[in-house]
Design a protein around this motif. Structure first.
Motif: not given
Length: 265
Positions: A203-224
């Motif tokens: 999980s620590g490495d998956q945090r940096y597998a993509g781009v962090e987005v604001p919560r109000d711009q999150a889409q279904p399928g994003d990682l939390i």
């Protein structure tokens, strides 16, 4: 002229040579003779008599021991002395003693301790003991939830959320990465692999597998992501995740206080 008569000097004839050993021998003979007389007196006083004859003849200037003086004995005692055989003991005689045989006797073993029998318990007490001796029955485990669940309406047709929802009910297994059991990062890695996206294992490495987005711009399928845990965003305030040991994959509300939303791809 008068004639003078001269008298030759007289000399004592040479005697036997006298040495220290001569004195010792005479003293021993004298002591032996005295002991013999005392022994005879003691025996005579008890009504018995012993006739002793000295051992081999000594030299002419040494003391010779012959017999006990029996003049003071009674007629009957004197008769015993005269009839008693003469015992002579050679000088080289030695005394021997026989050791009696010793037999070790083993003492008998101690008697066994007396064991007091415990009285029979009353029927009610016996039943209580029987129930306490029986192992406790294991607690019934809750029936596992049915595998698979419809994707929430908030998913808006996300393929990732649909795949994640189909795995609802699979138990949590630490280190698990297959449908036989998942941990949190093993679950997200498996779901993303179904759409052709490879994620790091932890999980620590998956945090940096993509781009962090604001919560109000999150889409279904994003990682939390939150420290020590990762899940899939299902839209609205929902997520799909493998929670903790003893539970199974489920769709539930976002409980993290300040999660990070990561968009991959």
């Amino acid at each position: 002229m008068p004639t003078r008569q001269t008298t030759a000097a007289r000399h004592r004839a040479d005697g036997r040579a006298h040495t220290v050993l001569t004195d010792a021998r005479l003293t021993a003979a004298h002591n032996f003779s005295s002991a013999t007389r005392r022994t005879g007196a003691a025996v005579a006083s008890s009504g018995l008599a012993v006739s002793l004859l000295a051992a081999p003849a000594l030299a002419d200037d040494e003391v010779r021991t012959t017999a006990v003086d029996v003049s003071a004995l009674t007629q009957s005692a004197r008769a015993i002395v005269e009839a008693a055989p003469v015992v002579a003991s050679p000088a080289e005689a030695s005394w021997t003693f026989e050791n009696p045989a010793v037999t070790a006797v083993t003492p008998p073993p101690p008697p066994p301790p007396v064991v007091e029998e415990e009285p029979e318990p009353e029927p009610e007490e016996a039943a209580s003991r029987s129930r306490s001796a029986e192992p406790a029955a294991p607690a019934a485990e809750p029936a596992p939830a049915a595998v698979g669940a419809p994707a929430p309406a908030s998913a808006n047709g996300s393929a990732i959320v649909e795949i994640a929802s189909s795995l609802v009910g699979i138990p949590y297994v630490w280190g698990g990465t297959t449908p036989s059991g998942f941990d949190c990062s093993g679950f997200t890695s498996y779901v993303y692999a179904q759409v052709g996206i490879t994620l790091p294992r932890t999980s620590g490495d998956q945090r940096y597998a993509g781009v962090e987005v604001p919560r109000d711009q999150a889409q279904p399928g994003d990682l939390i992501w939150s420290p020590g845990h990762i899940s899939i965003y299902a839209g609205g305030n929902l997520q799909v995740d493998a929670p903790t040991p003893g539970k199974s994959i489920q769709i539930r509300e976002i409980w993290q206080s300040n999660p990070k939303f990561i968009r991959v791809g």
